[in-house]
Design an enzyme around this catalytic site. Structure first.
Site: not given
Length: 294
Positions: A89-90, A102, A104, A129, A132
């Site tokens: 994640n970023m 995210h 994924e 989530c 995603c």
């Protein structure tokens, strides 16, 4: 070894440390393993694909950029090719939360940008989530892609996203990761512009037809591409800049070290990536930003 891996190194088993050292000590570890490397690791660790992907999650999560939440999530995308692609994640301080990536999304996009044609599984350390799940529903793997989580039975995307809405509901047959080349051309012959051209020609925008692509050049001189990836539900679409940020982060570069960027999009598109791209790059300290329209 990149400093981001040093922080989690002591958490890994001695056997995993020994197996990973030859790879992670490379100056330019690409945050992926080829099928040949995966097989070598499985032999050395005496494990299968699923077990290896789960063991690699802390290493993938170490690639996270989380100045806001400080909550690191890692993911491993497993390609039909046998390659393993890291994702994390970023978050970007100074930019809206909507610009967040995210884990994924990161792993999927990383695989796509490296030329993977289909994914068979996603391994992630926290339940995907809804955002995603919808993002992955755009893949040519469909709802059959396997989702692996620590301590859980393997399930499919279809299990996590029952009665899904996706490309087929809009009669779309070209899916994310299908090979495409839109055939756009530009007069600008600079390396950065030509990389952005490659990115737009690979972009996935079957709903708005607003193809776009970007190339960013780092202070180190390295160039990274980002292609727009549209989604049937619209909101989970991946902007081209975020795709490029994923690529550079996975390569071990710092998002604050972008020196220049070129965005290419169609002049008559229903959508534009320019304003959001410019705002986010400015928040990241990049001032040399150019827009080329077709």
């Amino acid at each position: 070894m990149h400093t981001r891996f040093q922080a989690i190194w002591s958490d890994l088993s001695p056997q995993l440390q020994q197996a990973l050292t030859p790879y992670l000590e490379q100056d330019e570890f690409p945050a992926m393993f080829t099928a040949e490397q995966v097989n070598a690791l499985k032999t050395q660790l005496q494990c299968n694909d699923d077990e290896l992907a789960l063991a690699l999650l802390p290493v993938a999560a170490a690639c996270a950029v989380t100045p806001i939440s400080h909550f690191n999530v890692g993911a491993i995308a497993r390609g039909e090719s046998g390659h393993f692609y890291f994702g994390a994640n970023m978050e970007f301080a100074g930019a809206p939360l909507q610009q967040t990536v995210h884990a994924e999304q990161s792993a999927v996009t990383h695989a796509w940008l490296r030329g993977e044609s289909r994914l068979v599984a996603i391994t992630v350390n926290y339940t995907p989530c809804g955002h995603c799940r919808q993002f992955m529903n755009e893949l040519n793997s469909g709802t059959h892609i396997a989702i692996h989580l620590p301590g859980r039975k393997v399930a499919t995307l279809g299990d996590y996203l029952p009665d899904s809405f996706g490309p087929k509901d809009l009669n779309i047959t070209t899916l994310l990761m299908d090979k495409v080349n839109h055939g756009y051309q530009i007069d600008n012959t600079s390396q950065l512009a030509q990389q952005a051209l490659q990115a737009i020609n690979r972009s996935h925008a079957p709903y708005s037809h607003s193809h776009s692509g970007i190339a960013v050049q780092m202070k180190s001189g390295k160039i990274f591409q980002g292609s727009y990836a549209e989604n049937a539900a619209f909101n989970p679409s991946m902007p081209p800049l975020q795709a490029a940020l994923i690529a550079l982060n996975m390569a071990g570069e710092n998002v604050m070290d972008i020196e220049s960027a070129i965005l290419i999009e169609k002049a008559d598109s229903l959508l534009t990536q320019w304003d959001a791209t410019q705002a986010t790059l400015t928040a990241l300290g990049c001032r040399q930003i150019q827009r080329v329209t077709l």
